[in-house]
Each structure stands twice: as structure tokens, then as C-alpha cells.
Write an enzyme that holds these catalytic residues in place. Structure first.
Site, mmCIF file in Angstrom:
data_model
loop_
_atom_site.group_PDB
_atom_site.id
_atom_site.type_symbol
_atom_site.label_atom_id
_atom_site.label_comp_id
_atom_site.label_asym_id
_atom_site.label_seq_id
_atom_site.Cartn_x
_atom_site.Cartn_y
_atom_site.Cartn_z
ATOM 1 N N MET A 52 0.842 -1.198 0.000
ATOM 2 C CA MET A 52 0.000 0.000 0.000
ATOM 3 C C MET A 52 0.880 1.253 0.000
ATOM 4 O O MET A 52 0.410 2.343 0.334
ATOM 5 C CB MET A 52 -0.935 -0.011 1.209
ATOM 6 C CG MET A 52 -1.884 -1.206 1.169
ATOM 7 S SD MET A 52 -3.460 -0.929 1.974
ATOM 8 C CE MET A 52 -2.932 -0.484 3.607
ATOM 9 N N GLY A 53 2.168 1.097 -0.324
ATOM 10 C CA GLY A 53 3.058 2.258 -0.400
ATOM 11 C C GLY A 53 3.528 2.714 0.970
ATOM 12 O O GLY A 53 3.437 1.974 1.953
ATOM 13 N N LEU A 55 6.662 3.169 1.740
ATOM 14 C CA LEU A 55 7.556 2.015 1.884
ATOM 15 C C LEU A 55 8.655 2.251 2.918
ATOM 16 O O LEU A 55 9.153 3.366 3.085
ATOM 17 C CB LEU A 55 8.160 1.675 0.519
ATOM 18 C CG LEU A 55 7.126 1.381 -0.585
ATOM 19 C CD1 LEU A 55 7.825 1.026 -1.891
ATOM 20 C CD2 LEU A 55 6.175 0.261 -0.179
ATOM 21 N N HIS A 59 9.288 -3.395 3.688
ATOM 22 C CA HIS A 59 8.972 -3.580 2.258
ATOM 23 C C HIS A 59 10.247 -3.872 1.471
ATOM 24 O O HIS A 59 10.249 -4.685 0.553
ATOM 25 C CB HIS A 59 8.319 -2.315 1.693
ATOM 26 C CG HIS A 59 7.004 -1.966 2.334
ATOM 27 N ND1 HIS A 59 6.833 -0.827 3.069
ATOM 28 C CD2 HIS A 59 5.815 -2.610 2.337
ATOM 29 C CE1 HIS A 59 5.577 -0.767 3.505
ATOM 30 N NE2 HIS A 59 4.941 -1.836 3.074
HETATM 31 N N1 LIG Z 1 8.058 -4.878 9.196
HETATM 32 C C1 LIG Z 1 7.728 -5.668 8.183
HETATM 33 N N2 LIG Z 1 8.431 -6.781 7.927
HETATM 34 C C2 LIG Z 1 8.104 -7.601 6.892
HETATM 35 N N3 LIG Z 1 7.086 -7.362 6.052
HETATM 36 C C3 LIG Z 1 6.339 -6.266 6.264
HETATM 37 C C4 LIG Z 1 6.624 -5.369 7.323
HETATM 38 N N4 LIG Z 1 5.728 -4.361 7.284
HETATM 39 C C5 LIG Z 1 4.912 -4.621 6.252
HETATM 40 N N5 LIG Z 1 5.272 -5.761 5.637
HETATM 41 C C6 LIG Z 1 4.579 -6.387 4.517
HETATM 42 O O1 LIG Z 1 4.505 -5.494 3.440
HETATM 43 C C7 LIG Z 1 3.345 -5.770 2.664
HETATM 44 C C8 LIG Z 1 2.660 -4.496 2.423
HETATM 45 O O2 LIG Z 1 2.213 -3.992 3.668
HETATM 46 P P1 LIG Z 1 1.672 -2.525 3.881
HETATM 47 O O3 LIG Z 1 1.945 -1.746 2.645
HETATM 48 O O4 LIG Z 1 0.310 -2.560 4.445
HETATM 49 O O5 LIG Z 1 2.686 -1.967 4.950
HETATM 50 P P2 LIG Z 1 2.578 -1.901 6.493
HETATM 51 O O6 LIG Z 1 3.828 -1.328 7.001
HETATM 52 O O7 LIG Z 1 2.087 -3.227 6.975
HETATM 53 O O8 LIG Z 1 1.540 -0.787 6.697
HETATM 54 P P3 LIG Z 1 0.439 -0.706 7.768
HETATM 55 O O9 LIG Z 1 0.591 -1.856 8.709
HETATM 56 O O10 LIG Z 1 0.638 0.607 8.427
HETATM 57 O O11 LIG Z 1 -0.727 -0.828 6.847
HETATM 58 C C9 LIG Z 1 2.514 -6.775 3.467
HETATM 59 O O12 LIG Z 1 2.697 -8.066 2.917
HETATM 60 C C10 LIG Z 1 3.117 -6.662 4.835
HETATM 61 O O13 LIG Z 1 2.989 -7.843 5.606
HETATM 62 C C1 LIG Z 2 -1.655 -7.127 0.700
HETATM 63 C C2 LIG Z 2 -2.129 -5.675 0.615
HETATM 64 C C3 LIG Z 2 -1.163 -4.897 -0.287
HETATM 65 C C4 LIG Z 2 -3.501 -5.659 -0.064
HETATM 66 O O1 LIG Z 2 -3.985 -4.352 -0.159
HETATM 67 C C5 LIG Z 2 -2.229 -5.036 1.995
HETATM 68 O O2 LIG Z 2 -3.165 -5.660 2.782
HETATM 69 C C6 LIG Z 2 -0.921 -4.909 2.699
HETATM 70 O O3 LIG Z 2 -0.217 -3.991 2.351
HETATM 71 O O4 LIG Z 2 -0.600 -5.728 3.580
HETATM 72 N N1 BAL Z 3 -0.732 -4.382 6.128
HETATM 73 C C1 BAL Z 3 -2.111 -4.329 6.527
HETATM 74 C C2 BAL Z 3 -2.913 -3.425 5.713
HETATM 75 C C3 BAL Z 3 -3.929 -2.681 6.515
HETATM 76 O O1 BAL Z 3 -3.685 -2.402 7.692
HETATM 77 O O2 BAL Z 3 -4.989 -2.361 5.979
#
Ligand SMILES: Nc1ncnc2c1ncn2[C@@H]1O[C@H](COP(=O)(O)OP(=O)(O)OP(=O)(O)O)[C@@H](O)[C@H]1O
Ligand SMILES: CC(C)(CO)[C@@H](O)C(=O)[O-]
Ligand code: BAL
Length: 319
Positions: A52-53, A55, A59
Site C-alpha cells: 500500500m506504499g 515504503l 517492504h
Molecule cells: N516490518 C515488516 N516486515 C516484513 N514485512 C512487512 C513489514 N511491514 C509490512 N510488511 C509487509 O509489506 C506488505 C505491504 O504492507 P503494507 O503496505 O500494508 O505496509 P505496512 O507497514 O504493513 O503498513 P500498515 O501496517 O501501516 O498498513 C505486506 O505483505 C506486509 O505484511
Molecule cells: C496485501 C495488501 C497490499 C492488499 O492491499 C495489503 O493488505 C498490505 O499492504 O498488507
Molecule cells: N498491512 C495491513 C494493511 C492494513 O492495515 O490495511
């Protein structure tokens, strides 16, 4: 640093994937594909990394894993409205496409798909969605109704958009999709969706990346002020304390770990449990050591941010 190609429509993405795979196939037959560890005569491979950006290093670890294993890497950046149950959370979700493209370029990602909402949901919110079933109603699903149906629906669409199609020049292609272990329930559900609905992509998990104080990296961490940020570190401390008790062969001290979190006034615990990593069924008893590997998972409200985290619990080897 290379500059990834930015695509906004599914049709552009399909065409760019076909073109990039064909170029890789041509480079291979000319003997210079730079495939590294990949077998030059094995199938070409494509790695998809949905995000979801906003990054961060979590990520980046996923991009690095995908880059190491695949000939072509596609990242997606799309803040999916369907998975937000709280409109305010959606409105303020961080959006940083310029910086994201830099990170993606640095990571050697080939293609970035960043569609508008109208591209993914042209008729507005879709009538037909993927149902996350009973597994989607627990834990995160209980606190965020509809969240996982929204996640699975968009992941299904992204898997379709990026699916490599075989052609006489490029055949066959291995397809992998990468998800973070940080979102453990999401990962378990995506694995089930891929198995239950027959997706071709192999689902790969990437371990949680943490900052120096143990806090799991997350896009929403930017909303923590310094006091809440310090307080949030108790979540990983509690998980690691629980893991240490289990590694020592003791029954899991879940009550002790919960008490540690509850002693932190800025942290409001939602759930903290020990579960089977695939089914998320509760496991473990306070009186007996764990009998099989499990996952400790939790969620908490810390000031304006809902945080989730988890840690695998391995049982000690005997003999
Ligand atoms: N700290 C982390 N370590 C490994 N993978 C991660 C981590 N944070 C996010 N991801 C993975 O990145 C992918 C995209 O996640 P997302 O863009 O929602 O970021 P996020 O940091 O989880 O954001 P938020 O939890 O605030 O929504 C998902 O598969 C998520 O599990
Ligand atoms: C897998 C995903 C990109 C779907 O919107 C989201 O849930 C996230 O960032 O974990
Ligand atoms: N990584 C999870 C996306 C969410 O919180 O919607």
C-alpha cells in the site's frame, strides 16, 4: 539505481510484463541474462510484491527477496479502500509515491503498478467479493469487520493482473507472490485463498523486519509521537519474553506477557494469543509446554495507531 517503469492500468501492466519477460528470454538465449543463482535453462520467473506504499525497510526486505529469486519483479502500490473499515484511517493513510519509486528503483524492481481506484473498481465497490470465511472473522477481522474480504478481493485482482501468460517466446513462467509475516493472519488467509481458489502463484513469506528497539516496521509508525513510540516497544519485548519461556521448555507464560503489556499505560491491548500459524486456532495451556510450533500474535492501540505484531514459538528440541 535503475528507474522502474510506472504503469497505471491493468492493460499497460500486462503488456509491460509480456515485454519484459520476452526481453529476459531474448537476453538468455543470447547468453547474457545476469540470472545470478537462477538456472539459465530453467523457466523464467516473475515475483509480485503487493503493497500500500509508504515504503520502509520491511517492504525493502520483500523487494530484495523477490529480486533474488526472480527474473522479473513487479511491485504494486495501491491503498485499497475496500479493506478500510474506518474512513479516517483511509483518509490519513500515508501516501509517498515519489519516495516509494526511489526505494523501488534502488531495490532493482522492474515494474511498478500504481493504479487509481477507478482502475481497480471501475463500477465502484464490487458486488462480488472474496469471502475470508471463519478465518477472517477472528483477531484482526473481529476488530476490523470486512477487512479481510477487502484484502483478499484486491489480492485476487492483483494476482490476476500480474499473472504472466506463456507465449512461444516465453514459456513456461514461474509465478511467486511475496507477503510479510508481520501480517500473519493476512498471510494465512492468502495461502488459503490460493489453495482453495486454485491460484497459480506460489505464496512466499518474508520475516518481520524490526527497528533497533524491536518495534515491527509499519507505514503507520510515522503517526507515533516519541512517547508512544517508546511505549510501543513493550509489544515486541512481551513477544520475545514469551518466546524465551517457550524455548526454555516451560509452559508458555501468556499471562506474564499480557501483564507486561498491560503495565504500559500508553498501550491498550486488543488481543494477545498463541495460535496455530495456519488455522489461527488458539493453542497452548498455562500448565503444559507447547506440543507443536505456534505463533504468538497481538494487536494494540498505541495513541492514534493500531499496531499488530507476532513471533513464531518453536518448541525446544529433545534428546
Ligand atoms: N516490518 C515488516 N516486515 C516484513 N514485512 C512487512 C513489514 N511491514 C509490512 N510488511 C509487509 O509489506 C506488505 C505491504 O504492507 P503494507 O503496505 O500494508 O505496509 P505496512 O507497514 O504493513 O503498513 P500498515 O501496517 O501501516 O498498513 C505486506 O505483505 C506486509 O505484511
Ligand atoms: C496485501 C495488501 C497490499 C492488499 O492491499 C495489503 O493488505 C498490505 O499492504 O498488507
Ligand atoms: N498491512 C495491513 C494493511 C492494513 O492495515 O490495511
Amino acid at each position: 539505481m535503475s528507474v522502474p517503469r510506472l504503469l497505471h492500468t491493468a492493460a499497460e501492466l500486462k503488456a509491460a510484463i509480456a515485454e519484459t519477460l520476452a526481453a529476459k528470454a531474448a537476453a538468455r538465449s543470447a547468453g547474457g541474462d545476469g540470472a545470478g543463482e537462477r538456472k539459465p535453462d530453467g523457466p523464467l520467473s516473475l515475483g509480485l510484491v503487493p503493497t500500500m506504499g509508504a515504503l520502509h525497510t520491511g517492504h525493502r526486505a520483500m523487494m530484495d527477496a523477490a529480486r533474488a529469486e526472480n527474473d522479473v519483479v513487479v511491485a504494486t502500490v495501491f491503498v485499497n479502500p475496500l479493506q478500510f473499515n474506518d474512513p479516517e484511517d483511509l483518509r490519513r493513510y500515508p501516501r509517498t509515491l515519489e519516495a516509494d519509486l526511489e526505494l523501488l528503483g534502488d531495490a532493482g524492481v522492474d515494474l511498478v503498478f500504481a493504479p487509481e481506484e477507478s482502475e481497480v473498481y471501475p463500477g465502484g465497490p464490487p458486488l462480488v467479493r472474496v469471502s475470508s470465511g471463519e478465518l477472517g472473522n477472528r483477531y484482526e477481522g473481529a476488530s476490523r469487520p470486512g477487512h479481510f474480504d477487502g484484502v483478499l478481493t484486491v489480492v485476487a485482482k492483483l494476482l490476476h493482473y500480474a499473472a504472466p501468460t506463456a507465449s512461444p517466446a516465453v514459456s513456461p513462467v514461474r509465478y511467486r507472490a511475496y507477503f510479510g509475516q508481520k501480517d500473519a493472519q493476512q498471510l494465512a488467509l492468502i495461502r488459503r485463498m490460493a489453495a482453495d481458489l486454485g491460484f497459480d502463484a506460489e505464496i512466499k513469506a518474508v520475516p518481520v523486519v524490526r527497528s533497533a528497539d524491536g518495534l515491527a516496521e509499519s507505514s503507520r509508525n510515522v503517526f507515533l509521537d516519541p512517547a508512544h513510540r517508546r511505549a510501543a516497544a513493550v509489544l515486541s519485548r512481551a513477544l520475545f519474553a514469551l518466546r524465551d519461556s517457550v524455548s526454555a521448555g516451560s509452559p508458555p507464560d501468556l499471562a506474564g506477557a499480557v501483564a507486561l503489556v498491560e503495565a504500559e499505560p500508553l498501550v491498550e491491548l486488543d488481543y494477545f494469543d498463541i495460535v496455530d500459524p495456519q488455522t489461527l486456532q488458539p493453542l497452548g495451556s498455562a500448565d503444559r509446554p507447547l506440543e507443536k510450533p505456534a505463533l504468538a500474535l497481538l494487536a494494540a492501540q498505541v495513541g492514534p495507531v493500531r499496531l499488530i505484531d507476532n513471533l513464531p514459538l518453536e518448541i525446544p528440541r529433545t534428546g
